[in-house]
Design a protein around this motif. Structure first.
Motif, PDB file in Angstrom:
ATOM      1  N   CYS A 166      -4.085  16.718  -2.954  1.00  0.00           N
ATOM      2  CA  CYS A 166      -5.149  15.770  -3.258  1.00  0.00           C
ATOM      3  C   CYS A 166      -4.976  14.567  -2.330  1.00  0.00           C
ATOM      4  N   PRO A 167      -6.000  13.753  -2.160  1.00  0.00           N
ATOM      5  CA  PRO A 167      -5.841  12.573  -1.301  1.00  0.00           C
ATOM      6  C   PRO A 167      -4.872  11.568  -1.924  1.00  0.00           C
ATOM      7  N   PHE A 168      -4.104  10.891  -1.076  1.00  0.00           N
ATOM      8  CA  PHE A 168      -3.255   9.798  -1.543  1.00  0.00           C
ATOM      9  C   PHE A 168      -3.312   8.672  -0.517  1.00  0.00           C
ATOM     10  N   ILE A 169      -2.876   7.501  -0.914  1.00  0.00           N
ATOM     11  CA  ILE A 169      -2.912   6.337  -0.033  1.00  0.00           C
ATOM     12  C   ILE A 169      -1.748   6.428   0.954  1.00  0.00           C
ATOM     13  N   SER A 170      -2.059   6.439   2.247  1.00  0.00           N
ATOM     14  CA  SER A 170      -1.004   6.490   3.257  1.00  0.00           C
ATOM     15  C   SER A 170      -0.844   5.170   4.010  1.00  0.00           C
ATOM     16  N   ALA A 171      -1.754   4.227   3.826  1.00  0.00           N
ATOM     17  CA  ALA A 171      -1.596   2.888   4.408  1.00  0.00           C
ATOM     18  C   ALA A 171      -2.468   1.911   3.640  1.00  0.00           C
ATOM     19  N   VAL A 172      -1.950   0.693   3.463  1.00  0.00           N
ATOM     20  CA  VAL A 172      -2.711  -0.375   2.816  1.00  0.00           C
ATOM     21  C   VAL A 172      -2.674  -1.609   3.706  1.00  0.00           C
ATOM     22  N   GLN A 173      -3.686  -2.449   3.560  1.00  0.00           N
ATOM     23  CA  GLN A 173      -3.669  -3.736   4.251  1.00  0.00           C
ATOM     24  C   GLN A 173      -4.680  -4.669   3.623  1.00  0.00           C
ATOM     25  N   ARG A 174      -4.249  -5.891   3.429  1.00  0.00           N
ATOM     26  CA  ARG A 174      -5.141  -6.992   3.083  1.00  0.00           C
ATOM     27  C   ARG A 174      -4.629  -8.198   3.838  1.00  0.00           C
ATOM     28  N   GLY A 175      -5.440  -8.728   4.727  1.00  0.00           N
ATOM     29  CA  GLY A 175      -4.993  -9.823   5.575  1.00  0.00           C
ATOM     30  C   GLY A 175      -3.813  -9.373   6.425  1.00  0.00           C
ATOM     31  N   GLN A 176      -2.724 -10.134   6.371  1.00  0.00           N
ATOM     32  CA  GLN A 176      -1.550  -9.815   7.181  1.00  0.00           C
ATOM     33  C   GLN A 176      -0.506  -8.990   6.430  1.00  0.00           C
TER      34      GLN A 176
END
Length: 531
Positions: A166-176
């Motif tokens: 199933c899909p999963f989160i492999s990268a996150v980003q908010r601002g820096q």
């Protein structure tokens, strides 16, 4: 000032080496107040969620880390450094994460998938970000059993996703503030480019999520692993050798196929997905006294940016001065020297014999359990050295048998696969299927499956052995022993479904180039990582 938060678990030497190779310097976080002094903070790590959070609390790092993140200052989390940003994890119920990102980290469903998710997969970039400005769709290296789920509450954090069941989160980003589930320092050139972006201060923002973009699926690659059997020659130098049925001498001297660091670097350049060092002599009495092998790991990790495994001597011991060292102490030294995984061989057989004598359950005292508890299942490989024992009927043995297409010397149609110790010289009353199952229960994350009968023959992998073990466990299996041509690699993937295949001599002698293997696999529509 680039600062590294090393909370005390896993191989961070490779990350330091990658930073230095990219032309940057790095300082270490040694006290809680150092976190708030950092200009760019990197938090890498592997292992259990609960153990990581416990260590952060014990070091006094949690509150300054939360303050640093709340201020939106430059941050790159890697693996555990991503997962701890969430509220919690199924891996450690009741243990609170840093809570910056809404949501829970959950275990992969292993009913149909091998878990850990281990190897090279793609990422699907869902927003434009300088962090991925140089990313050209290459595969990146993942190794984890738990994944962050995308929800409506955390959707504005999601930078990239990956599919594994199933899909999963492999990268996150908010601002820096950003984090990745994969290991850029182990992802070859593609990972180094991404890491350079962060170090140079380029990854400062991400655009809103793309709307209506095609969600192309990602695919896990089959891995090709180069194995280096390392031992001291008669002059005391460490050399890579390869034997015929475990005899590594030629004309009275140890067969020398090259220097381990140089050969490992060559395989990295040629596209090997992992490199495994097996110390076949040395440190039989005092593992931590084998400084040359530790130096091999240290130097190799300066030049090889794919996963490194070390096997040989991973066990508890008492040195000549009466000081006791646990298997965890030994593994820690090798992780600190640059290893990503440790391989346990004969010791695993003895462990399983003791477990079965107690009724089949672990008690937390074994090397497998201790190392997996701190560093995670993915850090523990169990290396099995079985040989065929023929029987006329399955009822003639208590062991798991297969009906074989290769009858025994007296025409026997069945065989079982006896585990051996001492480099294949001594058989034990336990079979490979039983050993693999028990080791999986104890916490092993991968099986390296050799074959005494096929080793050094070039006749191909023992498909009956590999198939029996692969169907018995839900952790990844590496097929080893017997490769002689490119067709053998395709055959073992197509007929057994293993996740990886390993070879030594045919790579050392350049009889079968790694690039040729991968080219042939692609012709057969078998997913591989491009060099």
């Amino acid at each position: 000032m680039i600062s590294l938060l090393d909370y005390g678990a896993g191989n961070v030497r490779s990350l330091r080496n990658a930073i230095h190779a990219l032309g940057f310097s790095v300082t270490e976080i040694e006290r809680p107040e150092d976190i708030l002094k950092a200009e760019r903070l990197i938090f890498p790590g592997v292992g259990a969620f609960g153990a990581a959070m416990e260590r952060l609390h014990r070091l006094g790092y949690v509150e300054p880390l939360r303050e640093y993140l709340a201020a939106g200052r430059p941050y790159l989390g890697i693996c555990i450094g991503l997962q701890t940003l969430f509220e919690g994890s199924e891996e450690s119920p009741g243990v609170a994460g840093l809570g910056l990102i809404p949501g829970q980290v959950r275990r992969f469903d292993d009913s149909e998938l091998a878990v850990p998710h281990m190897g090279w997969n793609d990422v699907r970039v869902e927003r434009d970000s300088p962090l991925f400005a140089d990313y050209a769709g290459e595969k990146l290296y993942f190794v984890h059993s738990y994944r962050a789920e995308q929800t409506a509450e955390n959707a504005d954090w999601v930078l990239a996703s990956t599919d594994y069941g199933c899909p999963f989160i492999s990268a996150v980003q908010r601002g820096q503030v950003g984090a990745v589930q994969f290991h850029p320092e182990k992802s070859g050139a593609a990972g180094l480019r991404l890491l350079r972006r962060f170090l140079a201060g380029d990854a400062v923002s991400a655009t809103p999520a793309r709307r209506g973009a095609a969600a192309a699926p990602t695919h896990l690659a089959r891995r090709i692993i180069a194995c280096l059997d390392v031992r001291a020659n008669d002059a005391g130098d460490l050399v890579v050798t390869k034997g015929d049925q475990y005899d590594v001498r030629e004309s009275g001297a140890v067969r020398n196929l090259g220097k381990p660091v140089e050969l490992a670097a060559r395989y990295y350049e040629e596209g090997a997905d992992e490199v495994t060092f097996l110390n076949i002599t040395g440190f039989r009495d005092f593992p931590l006294a084998d400084q040359p092998m530790l130096e091999v790991l240290e130097r190799a990790s300066e030049r090889v940016f794919v996963p490194l495994t070390i096997g040989g001597g991973i066990r508890a011991f008492t040195d000549g001065e009466g000081t006791h060292y646990s298997a965890l102490d030994v593994a820690d030294r090798y992780f600190r020297a640059g290893a990503d995984k440790v391989s346990i061989g004969s010791e695993a057989v003895h462990i399983v014999e003791q477990v079965l004598a107690r009724g089949g359950e672990g008690d937390g005292s074994s090397a497998i359990e201790q190392i997996a508890e701190v560093y995670g299942n993915q850090a523990v490989v169990v290396s099995i050295d079985p040989r065929r024992i023929y029987v006329e009927r399955p009822e003639d043995t208590r062991h798991h048998t297969v009906e074989t297409a290769e009858p025994g010397p007296d025409g026997e149609r069945y065989c079982w696969f006896q585990c051996t110790v001492k480099g294949g010289r001594e058989g034990r009353d336990i079979d490979a299927v039983e050993l693999a199952r028990v080791c999986e229960r104890l916490g092993a994350g991968e099986i390296l499956l050799n074959s005494i009968d096929r080793d050094g023959t070039g006749a191909g992998f023992d498909l009956e052995l590999v198939g029996a073990v692969r169907s018995a466990v839900r952790i990844p299996v590496i097929a080893s022993s017997g490769a002689g041509c490119v067709e053998h690699f395709a055959e073992v993937f197509e007929r057994t479904g293993v996740e990886a295949a390993l070879a030594a001599g045919v790579f050392h002698r350049r009889e079968v180039p790694i690039e040729a293997v991968k080219g042939y696999l692609r012709e057969r529509a078998i997913e591989t990582r491009l060099r």
